[in-house]
Write an enzyme that holds these catalytic residues in place. Sequence first.
Site, PDB file in Angstrom:
ATOM      1  N   LYS A  13       0.838  -1.209   0.000  1.00  0.00           N
ATOM      2  CA  LYS A  13       0.000   0.000   0.000  1.00  0.00           C
ATOM      3  C   LYS A  13       0.872   1.257   0.000  1.00  0.00           C
ATOM      4  O   LYS A  13       0.647   2.183  -0.770  1.00  0.00           O
ATOM      5  CB  LYS A  13      -0.934   0.012   1.228  1.00  0.00           C
ATOM      6  CG  LYS A  13      -1.819  -1.217   1.342  1.00  0.00           C
ATOM      7  CD  LYS A  13      -2.717  -1.176   2.562  1.00  0.00           C
ATOM      8  CE  LYS A  13      -2.017  -1.157   3.899  1.00  0.00           C
ATOM      9  NZ  LYS A  13      -1.227  -2.374   4.216  1.00  0.00           N
ATOM     10  N   ARG A  85      -9.458   0.736   9.088  1.00  0.00           N
ATOM     11  CA  ARG A  85      -8.931  -0.595   9.388  1.00  0.00           C
ATOM     12  C   ARG A  85      -9.871  -1.383  10.273  1.00  0.00           C
ATOM     13  O   ARG A  85      -9.569  -2.531  10.615  1.00  0.00           O
ATOM     14  CB  ARG A  85      -7.631  -0.410  10.153  1.00  0.00           C
ATOM     15  CG  ARG A  85      -6.374  -0.680   9.368  1.00  0.00           C
ATOM     16  CD  ARG A  85      -5.313  -0.739  10.408  1.00  0.00           C
ATOM     17  NE  ARG A  85      -4.046  -1.206  10.029  1.00  0.00           N
ATOM     18  CZ  ARG A  85      -3.103  -0.510   9.416  1.00  0.00           C
ATOM     19  NH1 ARG A  85      -3.327   0.679   8.970  1.00  0.00           N
ATOM     20  NH2 ARG A  85      -1.926  -1.028   9.220  1.00  0.00           N
ATOM     21  N   ARG A 124      11.952  -5.449   4.639  1.00  0.00           N
ATOM     22  CA  ARG A 124      11.711  -4.014   4.395  1.00  0.00           C
ATOM     23  C   ARG A 124      12.684  -3.133   5.175  1.00  0.00           C
ATOM     24  O   ARG A 124      12.971  -3.371   6.338  1.00  0.00           O
ATOM     25  CB  ARG A 124      10.285  -3.641   4.812  1.00  0.00           C
ATOM     26  CG  ARG A 124      10.058  -2.133   4.762  1.00  0.00           C
ATOM     27  CD  ARG A 124       8.623  -1.741   4.890  1.00  0.00           C
ATOM     28  NE  ARG A 124       7.981  -2.266   6.072  1.00  0.00           N
ATOM     29  CZ  ARG A 124       6.677  -2.214   6.298  1.00  0.00           C
ATOM     30  NH1 ARG A 124       5.868  -1.687   5.401  1.00  0.00           N
ATOM     31  NH2 ARG A 124       6.160  -2.706   7.397  1.00  0.00           N
ATOM     32  N   ARG A 155      11.647  -1.109  10.825  1.00  0.00           N
ATOM     33  CA  ARG A 155      10.564  -0.760  11.738  1.00  0.00           C
ATOM     34  C   ARG A 155      10.488  -1.757  12.892  1.00  0.00           C
ATOM     35  O   ARG A 155      10.657  -2.954  12.702  1.00  0.00           O
ATOM     36  CB  ARG A 155       9.227  -0.718  10.982  1.00  0.00           C
ATOM     37  CG  ARG A 155       9.011   0.590  10.265  1.00  0.00           C
ATOM     38  CD  ARG A 155       7.839   0.596   9.329  1.00  0.00           C
ATOM     39  NE  ARG A 155       6.616  -0.044   9.810  1.00  0.00           N
ATOM     40  CZ  ARG A 155       5.479  -0.062   9.125  1.00  0.00           C
ATOM     41  NH1 ARG A 155       5.410   0.544   7.941  1.00  0.00           N
ATOM     42  NH2 ARG A 155       4.411  -0.666   9.587  1.00  0.00           N
ATOM     43  N   ARG A 166       0.304  -8.390  13.976  1.00  0.00           N
ATOM     44  CA  ARG A 166      -0.327  -7.526  12.961  1.00  0.00           C
ATOM     45  C   ARG A 166      -1.187  -8.352  12.014  1.00  0.00           C
ATOM     46  O   ARG A 166      -2.257  -7.926  11.595  1.00  0.00           O
ATOM     47  CB  ARG A 166       0.750  -6.766  12.174  1.00  0.00           C
ATOM     48  CG  ARG A 166       1.373  -5.653  12.989  1.00  0.00           C
ATOM     49  CD  ARG A 166       2.692  -5.228  12.416  1.00  0.00           C
ATOM     50  NE  ARG A 166       2.564  -4.559  11.148  1.00  0.00           N
ATOM     51  CZ  ARG A 166       3.556  -4.450  10.266  1.00  0.00           C
ATOM     52  NH1 ARG A 166       4.744  -4.965  10.523  1.00  0.00           N
ATOM     53  NH2 ARG A 166       3.364  -3.814   9.132  1.00  0.00           N
TER      54      ARG A 166
HETATM   55  P1  AP5 Z   1       4.889  -1.571   1.783  1.00  0.00           P
HETATM   56  O1  AP5 Z   1       4.533  -0.759   0.605  1.00  0.00           O
HETATM   57  O2  AP5 Z   1       5.599  -0.906   2.916  1.00  0.00           O
HETATM   58  O3  AP5 Z   1       3.585  -2.366   2.314  1.00  0.00           O
HETATM   59  P2  AP5 Z   1       2.351  -1.817   3.140  1.00  0.00           P
HETATM   60  O4  AP5 Z   1       1.140  -2.516   2.648  1.00  0.00           O
HETATM   61  O5  AP5 Z   1       2.342  -0.330   3.151  1.00  0.00           O
HETATM   62  O6  AP5 Z   1       2.749  -2.405   4.562  1.00  0.00           O
HETATM   63  P3  AP5 Z   1       2.671  -1.759   6.009  1.00  0.00           P
HETATM   64  O7  AP5 Z   1       3.383  -2.746   6.908  1.00  0.00           O
HETATM   65  O8  AP5 Z   1       3.194  -0.347   6.051  1.00  0.00           O
HETATM   66  O9  AP5 Z   1       1.197  -1.778   6.272  1.00  0.00           O
HETATM   67  P4  AP5 Z   1       0.533  -1.731   7.595  1.00  0.00           P
HETATM   68  O10 AP5 Z   1      -0.838  -1.426   7.162  1.00  0.00           O
HETATM   69  O11 AP5 Z   1       0.699  -2.898   8.475  1.00  0.00           O
HETATM   70  O12 AP5 Z   1       1.366  -0.587   8.399  1.00  0.00           O
HETATM   71  P5  AP5 Z   1       1.040   0.911   8.734  1.00  0.00           P
HETATM   72  O13 AP5 Z   1       2.303   1.653   8.634  1.00  0.00           O
HETATM   73  O14 AP5 Z   1      -0.148   1.380   7.989  1.00  0.00           O
HETATM   74  O15 AP5 Z   1       5.771  -2.814   1.257  1.00  0.00           O
HETATM   75  C1  AP5 Z   1       6.314  -3.749   2.156  1.00  0.00           C
HETATM   76  C2  AP5 Z   1       7.631  -4.298   1.561  1.00  0.00           C
HETATM   77  O16 AP5 Z   1       7.320  -4.991   0.362  1.00  0.00           O
HETATM   78  C3  AP5 Z   1       8.653  -3.207   1.184  1.00  0.00           C
HETATM   79  O17 AP5 Z   1       9.940  -3.685   1.450  1.00  0.00           O
HETATM   80  C4  AP5 Z   1       8.444  -3.019  -0.341  1.00  0.00           C
HETATM   81  O18 AP5 Z   1       9.633  -2.613  -0.980  1.00  0.00           O
HETATM   82  C5  AP5 Z   1       8.020  -4.424  -0.749  1.00  0.00           C
HETATM   83  N1  AP5 Z   1       7.081  -4.447  -1.879  1.00  0.00           N
HETATM   84  C6  AP5 Z   1       6.048  -3.585  -2.104  1.00  0.00           C
HETATM   85  N2  AP5 Z   1       5.399  -3.943  -3.229  1.00  0.00           N
HETATM   86  C7  AP5 Z   1       6.013  -5.062  -3.698  1.00  0.00           C
HETATM   87  C8  AP5 Z   1       5.808  -5.903  -4.848  1.00  0.00           C
HETATM   88  N3  AP5 Z   1       4.813  -5.674  -5.718  1.00  0.00           N
HETATM   89  N4  AP5 Z   1       6.623  -6.944  -5.016  1.00  0.00           N
HETATM   90  C9  AP5 Z   1       7.648  -7.201  -4.139  1.00  0.00           C
HETATM   91  N5  AP5 Z   1       7.910  -6.435  -3.052  1.00  0.00           N
HETATM   92  C10 AP5 Z   1       7.096  -5.383  -2.836  1.00  0.00           C
HETATM   93  O19 AP5 Z   1       0.580   0.791  10.262  1.00  0.00           O
HETATM   94  C11 AP5 Z   1       1.499   0.466  11.264  1.00  0.00           C
HETATM   95  C12 AP5 Z   1       0.790   0.417  12.608  1.00  0.00           C
HETATM   96  O20 AP5 Z   1       0.197   1.692  12.907  1.00  0.00           O
HETATM   97  C13 AP5 Z   1      -0.366  -0.584  12.732  1.00  0.00           C
HETATM   98  O21 AP5 Z   1       0.081  -1.885  13.032  1.00  0.00           O
HETATM   99  C14 AP5 Z   1      -1.158   0.052  13.879  1.00  0.00           C
HETATM  100  O22 AP5 Z   1      -0.558  -0.177  15.127  1.00  0.00           O
HETATM  101  C15 AP5 Z   1      -1.053   1.538  13.570  1.00  0.00           C
HETATM  102  N6  AP5 Z   1      -2.132   2.007  12.689  1.00  0.00           N
HETATM  103  C16 AP5 Z   1      -1.987   2.537  11.436  1.00  0.00           C
HETATM  104  N7  AP5 Z   1      -3.191   2.826  10.909  1.00  0.00           N
HETATM  105  C17 AP5 Z   1      -4.105   2.483  11.846  1.00  0.00           C
HETATM  106  C18 AP5 Z   1      -5.525   2.509  11.875  1.00  0.00           C
HETATM  107  N8  AP5 Z   1      -6.239   2.970  10.837  1.00  0.00           N
HETATM  108  N9  AP5 Z   1      -6.161   2.053  12.985  1.00  0.00           N
HETATM  109  C19 AP5 Z   1      -5.456   1.602  14.063  1.00  0.00           C
HETATM  110  N10 AP5 Z   1      -4.108   1.527  14.087  1.00  0.00           N
HETATM  111  C20 AP5 Z   1      -3.436   1.965  12.998  1.00  0.00           C
END
Ligand code: AP5
Length: 209
Positions: A13, A85, A124, A155, A166
């Site tokens: 994402k 979420r 990552r 991270r 997660r």
């Molecule tokens: P990446 O693009 O970073 O993936 P992502 O889907 O963004 O993963 P996240 O871990 O950031 O999502 P998340 O939703 O768990 O975390 P968030 O920061 O929102 O890609 C991942 C890896 O894959 C990278 O190395 C990239 O290079 C690689 N990659 C990408 N595309 C690829 C492809 N096509 N092929 C191969 N490799 C690829 O949230 C973190 C925390 O914040 C949560 O756990 C929670 O505690 C809190 N939080 C955030 N939002 C909320 C909410 N709405 N409600 C409650 N808590 C929240």
Amino acid sequence: MNIILLGPPGSGKGTQSTYLSSAYKLNHISTGDILRSEISDKTKLGLQAESYMNSGDLVPDNLIIEMVSKKLSLLNSVLLDGFPRTLNQAESLDNELALLEKKIDFVFYFDVPAEDLVLRLSQRISCKNCSSIFSKIDKEYICSSNCKEQILYQREDDKPEAISKRMESYISLTTPLIDFYDKKRIMININANKSILEVSKEIDGIMQS
Ligand code: AP5
């Protein structure tokens, strides 16, 4: 245009947000990035969120909804990455958008097999300053043009126990949103188990059709 990116941790994402927000002039709202910045600045919200995030739990709905509402009221054409979420967050978003006379145009659901997600997350690395996302297998790490100084890190929530937590939170609290948006007929399934460029092209095809 207002878009939601929905999908499990590591489904790409954040990576696609960088491309889509620039290509379609969308304001990128990443709840994860905002929370990490609040933690780094040691704000009240950051202190409240830190232990939830590091252990892989979701941050309580009330904190997240208030944080996103403030942004939504100020911005047009948003790309929501990591929000909503939970069903509670999705319903609050609907109410907020109705008040602002706005709507969600597309929900892109990023579909990737679970075993690939764990591998992606463990590989990552990110830049602390500009939130650029890389993989350890990338040949080079080039940050966004406005990055003042590249600081690469892994991270805290990409460590094995937090990844498991997660994934559990995603399955129990976030997957009900697939049905929620499917019923509204605004959800589009994206095969996100392809190269980054191929995923971008699949989304381009939908955006330009
Ligand atoms: P990446 O693009 O970073 O993936 P992502 O889907 O963004 O993963 P996240 O871990 O950031 O999502 P998340 O939703 O768990 O975390 P968030 O920061 O929102 O890609 C991942 C890896 O894959 C990278 O190395 C990239 O290079 C690689 N990659 C990408 N595309 C690829 C492809 N096509 N092929 C191969 N490799 C690829 O949230 C973190 C925390 O914040 C949560 O756990 C929670 O505690 C809190 N939080 C955030 N939002 C909320 C909410 N709405 N409600 C409650 N808590 C929240």
